[in-house]
Design a protein around this motif. Structure first.
Motif, PDB file in Angstrom:
ATOM      1  N   ALA A   1      25.029  14.767  -5.842  1.00  0.00           N
ATOM      2  CA  ALA A   1      25.154  15.183  -7.221  1.00  0.00           C
ATOM      3  C   ALA A   1      24.069  16.556  -7.361  1.00  0.00           C
ATOM      4  CB  ALA A   1      25.052  14.310  -8.220  1.00  0.00           C
ATOM      5  N   ARG A   2      23.780  17.009  -6.091  1.00  0.00           N
ATOM      6  CA  ARG A   2      22.797  18.086  -6.248  1.00  0.00           C
ATOM      7  C   ARG A   2      23.553  19.569  -6.208  1.00  0.00           C
ATOM      8  NH1 ARG A   2      16.979  18.455  -3.101  1.00  0.00           N
ATOM      9  NH2 ARG A   2      16.456  20.545  -3.999  1.00  0.00           N
ATOM     10  N   TRP A   3      24.001  20.115  -7.193  1.00  0.00           N
ATOM     11  CA  TRP A   3      25.005  20.944  -7.445  1.00  0.00           C
ATOM     12  C   TRP A   3      24.520  22.233  -6.628  1.00  0.00           C
ATOM     13  CZ3 TRP A   3      28.438  17.674  -7.726  1.00  0.00           C
ATOM     14  CH2 TRP A   3      28.306  16.397  -8.781  1.00  0.00           C
ATOM     15  N   ASP A   4      23.398  22.567  -6.745  1.00  0.00           N
ATOM     16  CA  ASP A   4      23.110  23.927  -6.192  1.00  0.00           C
ATOM     17  C   ASP A   4      22.713  23.922  -4.650  1.00  0.00           C
ATOM     18  OD1 ASP A   4      20.747  22.054  -6.486  1.00  0.00           O
ATOM     19  OD2 ASP A   4      19.317  23.525  -6.416  1.00  0.00           O
ATOM     20  N   ALA A   5      22.939  22.673  -4.046  1.00  0.00           N
ATOM     21  CA  ALA A   5      22.612  22.487  -2.422  1.00  0.00           C
ATOM     22  C   ALA A   5      23.897  22.357  -1.857  1.00  0.00           C
ATOM     23  CB  ALA A   5      21.674  21.122  -2.420  1.00  0.00           C
TER      24      ALA A   5
ATOM     25  N   TRP B   1      18.695  15.296   5.089  1.00  0.00           N
ATOM     26  CA  TRP B   1      17.678  14.864   4.191  1.00  0.00           C
ATOM     27  C   TRP B   1      16.465  15.343   3.992  1.00  0.00           C
ATOM     28  CZ3 TRP B   1      13.860  10.645   5.297  1.00  0.00           C
ATOM     29  CH2 TRP B   1      13.432  10.206   4.379  1.00  0.00           C
ATOM     30  N   LEU B   2      15.709  15.766   5.319  1.00  0.00           N
ATOM     31  CA  LEU B   2      14.648  16.380   5.527  1.00  0.00           C
ATOM     32  C   LEU B   2      14.464  17.609   4.841  1.00  0.00           C
ATOM     33  CD1 LEU B   2      13.411  15.009   8.958  1.00  0.00           C
ATOM     34  CD2 LEU B   2      12.698  14.000   6.784  1.00  0.00           C
ATOM     35  N   CYS B   3      15.552  18.522   5.141  1.00  0.00           N
ATOM     36  CA  CYS B   3      15.778  19.887   4.402  1.00  0.00           C
ATOM     37  C   CYS B   3      15.721  19.691   3.058  1.00  0.00           C
ATOM     38  CB  CYS B   3      16.868  20.363   5.077  1.00  0.00           C
ATOM     39  SG  CYS B   3      17.078  20.819   6.911  1.00  0.00           S
ATOM     40  N   LEU B   4      16.367  18.818   2.528  1.00  0.00           N
ATOM     41  CA  LEU B   4      16.699  18.718   0.845  1.00  0.00           C
ATOM     42  C   LEU B   4      15.356  18.509   0.436  1.00  0.00           C
ATOM     43  CD1 LEU B   4      19.986  16.804   0.652  1.00  0.00           C
ATOM     44  CD2 LEU B   4      19.607  19.120   0.156  1.00  0.00           C
ATOM     45  N   LEU B   5      14.480  17.655   1.014  1.00  0.00           N
ATOM     46  CA  LEU B   5      13.024  17.198   0.415  1.00  0.00           C
ATOM     47  C   LEU B   5      12.216  18.404   0.406  1.00  0.00           C
ATOM     48  CD1 LEU B   5      12.491  13.950   2.168  1.00  0.00           C
ATOM     49  CD2 LEU B   5      13.303  14.318  -0.107  1.00  0.00           C
ATOM     50  N   GLY B   6      12.516  19.464   1.115  1.00  0.00           N
ATOM     51  CA  GLY B   6      11.733  20.741   1.152  1.00  0.00           C
ATOM     52  C   GLY B   6      12.057  21.568   0.137  1.00  0.00           C
ATOM     53  N   ARG B   7      13.018  21.255  -0.936  1.00  0.00           N
ATOM     54  CA  ARG B   7      13.568  22.228  -1.998  1.00  0.00           C
ATOM     55  C   ARG B   7      13.170  21.590  -3.407  1.00  0.00           C
ATOM     56  NH1 ARG B   7      18.386  25.457  -0.839  1.00  0.00           N
ATOM     57  NH2 ARG B   7      19.249  24.704  -3.015  1.00  0.00           N
ATOM     58  N   ASP B   8      12.813  22.410  -4.126  1.00  0.00           N
ATOM     59  CA  ASP B   8      12.454  21.850  -5.578  1.00  0.00           C
ATOM     60  C   ASP B   8      13.420  22.284  -6.382  1.00  0.00           C
ATOM     61  OD1 ASP B   8       8.999  23.364  -5.028  1.00  0.00           O
ATOM     62  OD2 ASP B   8       9.560  21.171  -4.943  1.00  0.00           O
ATOM     63  N   ALA B   9      13.858  21.206  -7.029  1.00  0.00           N
ATOM     64  CA  ALA B   9      15.045  21.030  -8.120  1.00  0.00           C
ATOM     65  C   ALA B   9      15.082  20.150  -8.975  1.00  0.00           C
ATOM     66  CB  ALA B   9      16.503  21.339  -7.251  1.00  0.00           C
TER      67      ALA B   9
END
Length: 239
Positions: free
Chosen positions: A56-60, A104-112
């Motif tokens: 449910a991270r719609w911008d990712a 998952w590691l890539c997603l952790l580097g994004r601020d949202a």
């Protein structure tokens, strides 16, 4: 580090690969000609959509993009160049899980800010660990067990008097109970379950001429108990 994202991605993979993948899709991925591409596309789309909706991270958009492309590629390689055995099954799952960890590691580097009104329940780490453990102990374990023990299957073990899919559901129920006993710290229940199953089996497997079937059943039972117990105690340590 938000472990909930990883748990959701893992759950989405298990759910899409072993619950939403029907026998028709599974057979279609082995077909010849253009048919294989149709079913590979369908299966990959189901994986991508399931992961995208659960996280449910719609911008990712990286989530459905990576899941779709890597799943399509790996399943094509498996269906085209690999034999259907336990080794290819393990390799396939390891590749998919490795992709999930990297994603998952890539997603952790994004601020949202992707919290929701239900984040207290939906993002509960303990809930996702328990749910994923139960899901993993059902269909994925059944597939792995089938690939593992079929090398010992006696040629005369077929019995028309058995209920359809009874063995499959017995395995589901016993692994469900094992996990429940572990999560509730009623470990003695595992021994009781194993003893009860042994008693029921003894009456039909106590003849010398059926020793092959007896050994086959024991291998399947002990392997099922071992996997379920391993999943349960591993999840319990995380909890």
């Amino acid at each position: 580090m938000n472990i909930t994202i990883l748990l959701k991605l893992l759950f989405a993979h298990i759910f899409a690969d072993f619950v939403l993948q029907t026998n028709r899709i599974c057979d279609g991925k082995k077909a010849a000609g253009k048919t294989i591409y149709i079913y590979l596309l369908l299966h990959s789309l189901i994986h991508a959509a399931t992961a995208y909706l659960l996280v449910a991270r719609w911008d990712a958009w990286i989530i459905p993009s990576v899941i779709f492309s890597t799943h399509f590629a790996m399943d094509y390689i498996k269906s085209t160049y690999m034999k259907e055995n336990m080794v290819s099954f393990i390799i396939d799952q390891v590749v998919h899980i490795a992709v999930i960890i990297v994603l998952w590691l890539c997603l952790l580097g994004r601020d949202a800010d992707w919290g929701t009104a239900f984040s207290g329940i939906w993002d509960g780490n303990k809930v996702w660990i328990v749910v994923t453990a139960y899901m993993l102990a059902l269909k994925p374990t059944s597939v792995l067990l089938n690939l593992f023990i079929k090398q010992w299957m006696p040629h005369d073990s077929k019995n028309d008097d058995t209920l359809p899919h009874a063995g499959l559901w017995i395995g589901y129920l016993e692994r469900f109970l094992i996990l429940t006993f572990i999560f509730t710290h009623n470990f003695e229940g595992i021994g009781f379950l194993l003893a009860a199953k042994s008693i029921f089996r003894f009456g039909e497997l106590n003849k010398a001429k059926e020793i092959k079937i007896t050994e086959y059943v024991l291998i399947g039972t002990l392997a099922s108990f071992a996997i379920a117990t391993g999943i349960g105690f591993f999840a319990l340590q995380i909890l």
